[in-house]
Write an enzyme that holds these catalytic residues in place. Structure first.
Site, PDB file in Angstrom:
ATOM      1  N   THR A  12       0.632  -1.145  -0.015  1.00  0.00           N
ATOM      2  CA  THR A  12       0.021  -0.058   0.052  1.00  0.00           C
ATOM      3  C   THR A  12       0.932   1.323  -0.082  1.00  0.00           C
ATOM      4  OG1 THR A  12      -1.817  -1.124   1.060  1.00  0.00           O
ATOM      5  CG2 THR A  12      -1.774   1.184   1.389  1.00  0.00           C
ATOM      6  N   SER A  53       1.275  -7.182  -1.382  1.00  0.00           N
ATOM      7  CA  SER A  53       1.619  -8.514  -0.575  1.00  0.00           C
ATOM      8  C   SER A  53       0.973  -9.665  -0.425  1.00  0.00           C
ATOM      9  CB  SER A  53       2.016  -7.891   0.909  1.00  0.00           C
ATOM     10  OG  SER A  53       1.140  -7.860   1.747  1.00  0.00           O
ATOM     11  N   THR A  86       1.182  -4.715   4.275  1.00  0.00           N
ATOM     12  CA  THR A  86       1.110  -5.033   5.380  1.00  0.00           C
ATOM     13  C   THR A  86       0.250  -6.385   5.458  1.00  0.00           C
ATOM     14  OG1 THR A  86      -1.328  -4.038   5.340  1.00  0.00           O
ATOM     15  CG2 THR A  86       0.515  -2.828   6.253  1.00  0.00           C
ATOM     16  N   ASP A  87      -0.292  -7.115   4.410  1.00  0.00           N
ATOM     17  CA  ASP A  87      -1.093  -8.256   4.402  1.00  0.00           C
ATOM     18  C   ASP A  87      -0.297  -9.319   4.934  1.00  0.00           C
ATOM     19  OD1 ASP A  87      -3.283  -6.889   3.889  1.00  0.00           O
ATOM     20  OD2 ASP A  87      -3.856  -7.873   2.008  1.00  0.00           O
TER      21      ASP A  87
END
Length: 333
Positions: A12, A53, A86-87
């Site tokens: 992101t 990600s 972040t995932d």
């Protein structure tokens, strides 16, 4: 304060509008241009890849791991920042941590809001990560996010869209960032680093299977049939399932498959309390309990153990050692 290398991988923090949604397409220099630099910090950028990600593969993660080691081979580098989606950030950060033997910090960061968004969090997170990489030592791999410093081990994404996205639900906060300094609140406990693994032509398959009411062994057996060399069983409660699942675990372990046992509960350790298919029986069948590590990081630990040895007994020992560090667990977390 130091020379920091930023390894850009997408996410992101590097995402822009694509007409129907956001996706990573900015390179590392574009990402760096959004953030101010801490005083006396110089930055060099390595553009490794730029992907969302959830699309990361084991090959991506092993490439990142080797790149970190290559960068730290230069004694003039004072630290590393990895910008990441972040995932799956918690998985990549833990993989690097398991193999990190250097006192210099590697700090993962990212964003919950895309590039150019009003009140975007990427620039602030990147500034804080640079400051943390330049001023900390001996803490292993860290996650710098929303003014907080987390140890890679045990830290997971706890908020889908909120800005303060990461926490270790079972342990106290590692540190805070503010007013131009990093305050370390506790020392992380880490095992001896694993050797850097080779880049396999085909990485071992490691699957995750979650137990639930009415859960049977069909999905577990499907993972075995698909060629999984490791399986993470996500139990209920303190790590429980059914006698049928116990039989499936025993059969898989007998075939040399490495099985780890975690829980779908947010906080607290896997604990051998219950029989009749509970953790008592699952561990007796050969599953390795993962303590407070949750599914994504348990899978990474299994992957690293598989890459470290071809011998099933050695793999189990390596996995147990990788999972062994412990610290004060928050009873009411």
């Amino acid at each position: 304060m130091g020379r920091i290398v930023v390894i850009s991988t997408g996410g992101t923090i590097a995402s822009r509008w694509q007409g129907s949604g956001f996706a990573a397409d900015a390179d590392g220099r574009e990402v760096m241009a959004t953030a101010p630099l801490p005083e006396d910090v110089t930055v060099e950028v390595v553009d490794l890849f730029s992907v969302n990600s959830p699309r990361l593969t084991t090959a991506h993660q092993l490439t990142l791991l080797r790149t970190v080691h290559e960068v730290l081979a230069d004694p003039g580098v004072d630290g590393i920042v990895v910008t990441h989606g972040t995932d799956t950030l918690e998985e990549s950060a833990f993989l690097v941590d398991l193999h990190h033997h250097d006192p210099r910090s590697v700090v993962f960061t990212g964003a919950q809001l895309p590039m150019g968004t009003a009140e975007g969090d990427g620039p602030g997170n990147l500034y804080d990560a640079l400051l943390t990489a330049a001023t900390t030592r001996g803490l292993g791999v860290l996650i710098g996010f929303a003014g907080r410093v987390h140890a890679a081990r045990g830290t997971v994404k706890t908020q889908a869209v909120a800005l303060d996205a990461f926490a270790d639900p079972s342990r106290a906060l590692l540190g805070k960032i503010g007013f131009g300094k990093v305050t370390v609140l506790r020392e992380p406990v880490r095992p001896q680093a694993l050797p850097l693994p080779a880049m396999p032509e085909l990485p071992p398959r490691v699957d995750m299977v979650m137990h639930h009411a009415d859960g049977d062994r069909a999905l577990f057996d499907a993972a075995v049939a698909a060629g999984a060399r490791g399986i993470v069983l996500i139990g209920t409660g303190a790590g429980n399932a059914t006698p049928e699942i116990v039989d499936a675990v025993e059969a898989a372990v007998a075939r040399g498959i490495l099985v780890a046992l975690t829980t779908r509960v947010a906080a607290g350790p896997v604990t051998e309390i219950y029989t009749h298919g509970g953790a008592v029986d699952l561990v007796a069948a050969g599953a390795v309990p993962t303590g407070t590590l949750r599914a994504g990081q348990a899978r990474i630990a299994v992957l690293s153990a598989l890459l470290a040895s071809e011998d099933p007994a050695s793999r189990t020992r390596i996995l147990r050692e990788a999972l062994s560090p412990s610290g004060p667990v928050l009873v009411d977390a």
